[in-house]
Write an enzyme that holds these catalytic residues in place. Structure first.
Site, PDB file in Angstrom:
ATOM      1  N   HIS A  27     -12.739  -3.400   3.030  1.00 11.13           N
ATOM      2  CA  HIS A  27     -11.343  -3.689   3.087  1.00 11.13           C
ATOM      3  C   HIS A  27     -10.876  -3.381   4.478  1.00 11.13           C
ATOM      4  O   HIS A  27     -10.640  -4.134   5.391  1.00 11.13           O
ATOM      5  CB  HIS A  27     -10.603  -2.926   1.925  1.00 11.13           C
ATOM      6  CG  HIS A  27      -9.190  -3.243   2.112  1.00 11.13           C
ATOM      7  ND1 HIS A  27      -8.421  -3.005   1.057  1.00 11.13           N
ATOM      8  CD2 HIS A  27      -8.288  -3.836   3.003  1.00 11.13           C
ATOM      9  CE1 HIS A  27      -7.113  -3.106   1.189  1.00 11.13           C
ATOM     10  NE2 HIS A  27      -7.203  -3.830   2.551  1.00 11.13           N
ATOM     11  N   GLU A  69       0.750  -1.087   0.157  1.00 14.37           N
ATOM     12  CA  GLU A  69      -0.063   0.055  -0.023  1.00 14.37           C
ATOM     13  C   GLU A  69       0.864   1.227   0.015  1.00 14.37           C
ATOM     14  O   GLU A  69       0.290   2.361   0.441  1.00 14.37           O
ATOM     15  CB  GLU A  69      -1.000   0.124   1.286  1.00 14.37           C
ATOM     16  CG  GLU A  69      -1.837  -1.287   1.360  1.00 14.37           C
ATOM     17  CD  GLU A  69      -3.083  -1.093   0.461  1.00 14.37           C
ATOM     18  OE1 GLU A  69      -3.029  -0.222  -0.618  1.00 14.37           O
ATOM     19  OE2 GLU A  69      -3.912  -1.880   0.251  1.00 14.37           O
ATOM     20  N   HIS A 100      -7.625  -3.598   9.608  1.00 11.76           N
ATOM     21  CA  HIS A 100      -8.865  -4.347   9.023  1.00 11.76           C
ATOM     22  C   HIS A 100      -9.790  -4.208  10.379  1.00 11.76           C
ATOM     23  O   HIS A 100      -9.914  -5.535  10.655  1.00 11.76           O
ATOM     24  CB  HIS A 100      -8.327  -5.528   8.533  1.00 11.76           C
ATOM     25  CG  HIS A 100      -7.548  -5.376   7.357  1.00 11.76           C
ATOM     26  ND1 HIS A 100      -7.028  -6.729   6.675  1.00 11.76           N
ATOM     27  CD2 HIS A 100      -7.231  -4.662   6.469  1.00 11.76           C
ATOM     28  CE1 HIS A 100      -6.423  -6.536   5.687  1.00 11.76           C
ATOM     29  NE2 HIS A 100      -6.474  -5.119   5.265  1.00 11.76           N
ATOM     30  N   HIS A 125      -3.135   1.857   8.128  1.00 10.40           N
ATOM     31  CA  HIS A 125      -4.187   1.019   7.588  1.00 10.40           C
ATOM     32  C   HIS A 125      -4.445  -0.241   8.319  1.00 10.40           C
ATOM     33  O   HIS A 125      -3.317  -0.959   8.633  1.00 10.40           O
ATOM     34  CB  HIS A 125      -3.800   0.612   6.185  1.00 10.40           C
ATOM     35  CG  HIS A 125      -4.728  -0.344   5.330  1.00 10.40           C
ATOM     36  ND1 HIS A 125      -6.115  -0.168   5.195  1.00 10.40           N
ATOM     37  CD2 HIS A 125      -4.329  -1.485   4.930  1.00 10.40           C
ATOM     38  CE1 HIS A 125      -6.384  -1.364   4.919  1.00 10.40           C
ATOM     39  NE2 HIS A 125      -5.366  -2.118   4.492  1.00 10.40           N
TER      40      HIS A 125
HETATM   41  P1  13P Z   1       1.054  -5.659   2.878  1.00 13.53           P
HETATM   42  O1  13P Z   1       1.347  -6.784   3.687  1.00 13.53           O
HETATM   43  O2  13P Z   1       1.846  -5.317   1.485  1.00 13.53           O
HETATM   44  O3  13P Z   1       1.470  -4.308   3.952  1.00 13.53           O
HETATM   45  O4  13P Z   1      -0.673  -5.740   2.645  1.00 13.53           O
HETATM   46  C1  13P Z   1      -1.383  -5.830   3.680  1.00 13.53           C
HETATM   47  C2  13P Z   1      -2.630  -5.250   3.378  1.00 13.53           C
HETATM   48  O5  13P Z   1      -3.646  -5.117   4.172  1.00 13.53           O
HETATM   49  C3  13P Z   1      -2.973  -4.896   2.114  1.00 13.53           C
HETATM   50  O6  13P Z   1      -4.231  -3.834   2.131  1.00 13.53           O
HETATM   51 ZN    ZN Z   2      -5.275  -4.332   3.866  1.00 12.38          ZN
END
Ligand code: 13P
Ligand code: ZN
Length: 269
Positions: A214, A119, A144, A142
């Site tokens: 996401h 990202e 989840h 970022h």
């Molecule tokens: P990375 O392992 O490349 O950081 O990706 C994790 C992710 O949440 C992608 O949206």
């Molecule tokens: Zn992600």
């Protein structure tokens, strides 16, 4: 083995904060496998010694040109690396990168040649945007978060500010600690430049945005503050879902109570 963190307490502190936050993300169940990523603009801690450090990787393209990032340095989570591992070994599961003078490429300088997150276009585009507007925000996160992501599977909550108003009304403090609310970003391919562009657009109005189906992308002065904004929003989402599971639609705070709160805490409307 020597580390870029040696004799640099400011940088060591920033990275320790990232490691602490990564542990929370794992404990909360928001970081399955390699899920989520963190970058921090660490340019303020860069010494002449760091500027002179040689690259330990090839030059990689960012995929976009970001003029405000010339000469900047970032700590980045590594792609495919786990938050639960980063929590204990931040310099084995992340790295420090230097943006090159063309503003379109970077190289890794320490401690290990760990390739940054997929990202990176979103993270670096956001840092470029923040610097451009003179912001003191240094961290982007970022992750989840389960309940917030669940809400994006329902069209109603993807309408502008519907989720924000609902979440603010679950506990008075939510608006106090996430005063700009939750920006909605319609689904885009993870890691794409389109996702990066859509994220920047929403950050004009929000510190926390959600990528449909996401995850969340948040910015703040440091990583703990970015984490806290997501945490208070997700707590509100949990309360909402908990009430629904008990079989009723929660009342939420009334408009009057929200107004009173906004005035008392001197919050934006
Ligand atoms: P990375 O392992 O490349 O950081 O990706 C994790 C992710 O949440 C992608 O949206
Ligand atoms: Zn992600």
């Amino acid at each position: 083995m020597s580390s870029i963190l040696d004799n640099n307490p400011g940088l060591a502190y920033d990275v320790a904060q990232v490691a602490e936050a990564a542990g929370y993300l794992w404990q909360k169940g928001w970081a399955e496998r390699n899920g989520g990523n963190i970058t921090v603009n660490i340019t303020e801690h860069v010494t002449d010694e760091i500027r002179n450090m040689p690259a330990i990787s090839p030059v990689y393209p960012i995929g976009v040109t970001l003029p405000n990032l010339k000469g900047c340095y970032f700590y980045c989570k590594g792609t495919n690396k786990r938050m639960r591992d980063l929590a204990r070994w931040p310099m084995e599961n992340g790295s420090v990168i230097r943006i090159l003078d063309d503003c379109a490429s970077y190289e890794i300088i320490a401690d290990n040649p760990v390739k940054p997150t997929s990202e990176l276009p979103s993270h670096l585009s956001v840092h470029n945007y923040l610097i451009g507007k003179g912001s003191n925000y240094k961290a982007s996160l970022h992750t989840h978060p389960i309940e917030l992501v669940a809400m994006t599977h329902c069209k109603k909550y993807l309408e502008k500010d519907v989720a924000t108003r609902l979440l603010w009304s679950m506990i008075p403090e939510t608006k106090a600690f996430c005063p700009r609310g939750l920006g909605i970003i319609p689904y885009q391919l993870p890691g794409s430049n389109e996702l990066a562009e859509a994220t920047i657009k929403e950050l004009g109005d929000y510190d926390v945005t959600i990528w449909e189906k996401h995850g969340v992308f948040a910015v703040d002065t440091d990583i703990m503050n970015a984490f806290d904004q997501i945490d208070v929003l997700n707590k509100s989402a949990q309360i909402y879902i908990c009430a629904k599971n008990m079989g009723f639609e929660p009342d939420g705070m009334s408009d009057e109570q929200m107004k009173e709160m906004t005035v008392a805490f001197n919050l934006p409307k």
